[in-house]
Design an enzyme around this catalytic site. Structure first.
Site, PDB file in Angstrom:
ATOM      1  N   ARG A  11      15.120  15.572 -17.954  1.00 31.60           N
ATOM      2  CA  ARG A  11      15.168  14.761 -16.735  1.00 31.60           C
ATOM      3  C   ARG A  11      13.805  14.206 -16.360  1.00 31.60           C
ATOM      4  O   ARG A  11      13.630  13.044 -16.099  1.00 31.60           O
ATOM      5  CB  ARG A  11      15.678  15.606 -15.559  1.00 31.60           C
ATOM      6  CG  ARG A  11      17.163  15.797 -15.560  1.00 31.60           C
ATOM      7  CD  ARG A  11      17.545  16.845 -14.574  1.00 31.60           C
ATOM      8  NE  ARG A  11      16.863  18.095 -14.892  1.00 31.60           N
ATOM      9  CZ  ARG A  11      17.233  19.279 -14.472  1.00 31.60           C
ATOM     10  NH1 ARG A  11      18.257  19.390 -13.670  1.00 31.60           N
ATOM     11  NH2 ARG A  11      16.585  20.360 -14.817  1.00 31.60           N
ATOM     12  N   SER A  23      22.338  21.593 -11.277  1.00 31.25           N
ATOM     13  CA  SER A  23      23.401  22.450 -10.749  1.00 31.25           C
ATOM     14  C   SER A  23      22.940  23.146  -9.481  1.00 31.25           C
ATOM     15  O   SER A  23      23.719  23.325  -8.538  1.00 31.25           O
ATOM     16  CB  SER A  23      23.802  23.495 -11.794  1.00 31.25           C
ATOM     17  OG  SER A  23      24.313  22.875 -12.944  1.00 31.25           O
ATOM     18  N   LYS A  45      18.536  33.324 -14.089  1.00 31.28           N
ATOM     19  CA  LYS A  45      19.412  32.739 -13.066  1.00 31.28           C
ATOM     20  C   LYS A  45      20.590  33.647 -12.751  1.00 31.28           C
ATOM     21  O   LYS A  45      21.173  34.242 -13.653  1.00 31.28           O
ATOM     22  CB  LYS A  45      19.974  31.400 -13.573  1.00 31.28           C
ATOM     23  CG  LYS A  45      18.957  30.291 -13.713  1.00 31.28           C
ATOM     24  CD  LYS A  45      19.641  29.022 -14.213  1.00 31.28           C
ATOM     25  CE  LYS A  45      18.655  27.900 -14.495  1.00 31.28           C
ATOM     26  NZ  LYS A  45      19.294  26.782 -15.202  1.00 31.28           N
ATOM     27  N   HIS A  83      25.171  16.497 -16.880  1.00 31.47           N
ATOM     28  CA  HIS A  83      25.579  17.147 -18.128  1.00 31.47           C
ATOM     29  C   HIS A  83      26.586  16.271 -18.885  1.00 31.47           C
ATOM     30  O   HIS A  83      26.497  16.109 -20.104  1.00 31.47           O
ATOM     31  CB  HIS A  83      26.274  18.485 -17.833  1.00 31.47           C
ATOM     32  CG  HIS A  83      25.407  19.528 -17.204  1.00 31.47           C
ATOM     33  ND1 HIS A  83      25.786  20.212 -16.070  1.00 31.47           N
ATOM     34  CD2 HIS A  83      24.191  20.011 -17.536  1.00 31.47           C
ATOM     35  CE1 HIS A  83      24.844  21.082 -15.748  1.00 31.47           C
ATOM     36  NE2 HIS A  83      23.856  20.981 -16.617  1.00 31.47           N
TER      37      HIS A  83
HETATM   38  O1  PNS Z   1      20.909  25.418 -18.426  1.00 30.91           O
HETATM   39  P1  PNS Z   1      19.833  26.427 -18.730  1.00 30.91           P
HETATM   40  O2  PNS Z   1      19.864  27.529 -17.703  1.00 30.91           O
HETATM   41  O3  PNS Z   1      18.463  25.819 -18.871  1.00 30.91           O
HETATM   42  O4  PNS Z   1      20.223  27.072 -20.136  1.00 30.91           O
HETATM   43  C1  PNS Z   1      19.386  28.032 -20.750  1.00 30.91           C
HETATM   44  C2  PNS Z   1      20.059  28.639 -22.002  1.00 30.91           C
HETATM   45  C3  PNS Z   1      21.326  29.377 -21.632  1.00 30.91           C
HETATM   46  C4  PNS Z   1      20.357  27.536 -22.983  1.00 30.91           C
HETATM   47  C5  PNS Z   1      18.983  29.606 -22.610  1.00 30.91           C
HETATM   48  O5  PNS Z   1      18.587  30.527 -21.650  1.00 30.91           O
HETATM   49  C6  PNS Z   1      19.503  30.327 -23.868  1.00 30.91           C
HETATM   50  O6  PNS Z   1      19.554  29.743 -24.920  1.00 30.91           O
HETATM   51  N1  PNS Z   1      19.867  31.622 -23.716  1.00 30.91           N
HETATM   52  C7  PNS Z   1      20.357  32.428 -24.791  1.00 30.91           C
HETATM   53  C8  PNS Z   1      19.298  33.474 -25.207  1.00 30.91           C
HETATM   54  C9  PNS Z   1      18.271  32.889 -26.154  1.00 30.91           C
HETATM   55  O7  PNS Z   1      18.584  32.400 -27.229  1.00 30.91           O
HETATM   56  N2  PNS Z   1      16.993  32.937 -25.747  1.00 30.91           N
HETATM   57  C10 PNS Z   1      15.897  32.463 -26.573  1.00 30.91           C
HETATM   58  C11 PNS Z   1      15.688  30.976 -26.464  1.00 30.91           C
HETATM   59  S1  PNS Z   1      15.179  30.475 -24.829  1.00 30.91           S
END
Ligand code: PNS
Length: 163
Positions: free
Chosen positions: A90, A128, A41, A17
């Site tokens: 990645r 992570s 998660k 990150h």
């Molecule tokens: O590190 P991650 O777990 O891949 O992050 C995912 C994250 C938090 C960026 C994604 O789940 C998110 O944007 N959540 C907020 C809700 C949202 O906007 N959902 C619609 C787009 S996926």
């Protein structure tokens, strides 16, 4: 290049990150590292703990801010007048999920672009989840996360926490 948001779970932040933060901060005027909720998660660290760790490890970047948000990423971005999402890729395995998220975000708000950066090869295997797995069983994660994060992981698992 304006304000960009680098969203993620950051549970916890890793060197992978930080590599993206550092490179993103060279491209954009301001980068907001934003902790969001990934409904798929369960987390080891609370939002406040993740915020504190992120703040500590990004304090040397003057144009990087750390924040958290509830609800949709596109709504949060509007509130911050940001129109670019930064994501690290990645491997091919990340592609499908990231394409889906980028497409959904674009559909929700057409003014938003997702900007992908290829993760440094050094960290292509890093996540992570892998860090938590390794730390849980007592092996060293010093090559994978900053020292404060390593200490925080040790404390969590010493107290019998799980994820
Ligand atoms: O590190 P991650 O777990 O891949 O992050 C995912 C994250 C938090 C960026 C994604 O789940 C998110 O944007 N959540 C907020 C809700 C949202 O906007 N959902 C619609 C787009 S996926």
């Amino acid at each position: 290049m304006g304000i960009a948001v680098y969203p993620g779970s950051f549970d916890p932040v890793t060197f992978g990150h930080l590599d993206i933060v550092e490179r993103g901060a060279k491209v954009f005027d301001k980068v907001i590292v934003a902790i969001g909720k990934n409904r798929a998660k369960s987390s080891l660290f609370s939002i406040d703990e993740r915020l504190e760790l992120l703040q500590t490890v990004t304090s040397n970047f003057p144009n990087v801010e750390v924040d958290s948000f509830n609800g949709l990423l596109v709504d949060y971005m509007k509130s911050k007048q940001a129109n670019t999402i930064i994501k690290g890729l990645r491997a091919i395995s990340d592609f499908e999920y990231e394409l889906q998220m980028a497409s959904i975000n674009k559909k929700l708000d057409d003014s938003i672009e997702t900007f992908f950066m290829m993760t440094n090869n050094k960290y292509s295997y890093l996540s992570s989840s892998i860090v938590k797995d390794i730390a849980k069983y007592g092996a060293t994660v010093s090559d994978l996360v900053p020292l404060v994060v390593e200490d925080a992981l040790r404390k969590k698992f010493k107290n019998g926490n799980s994820f």
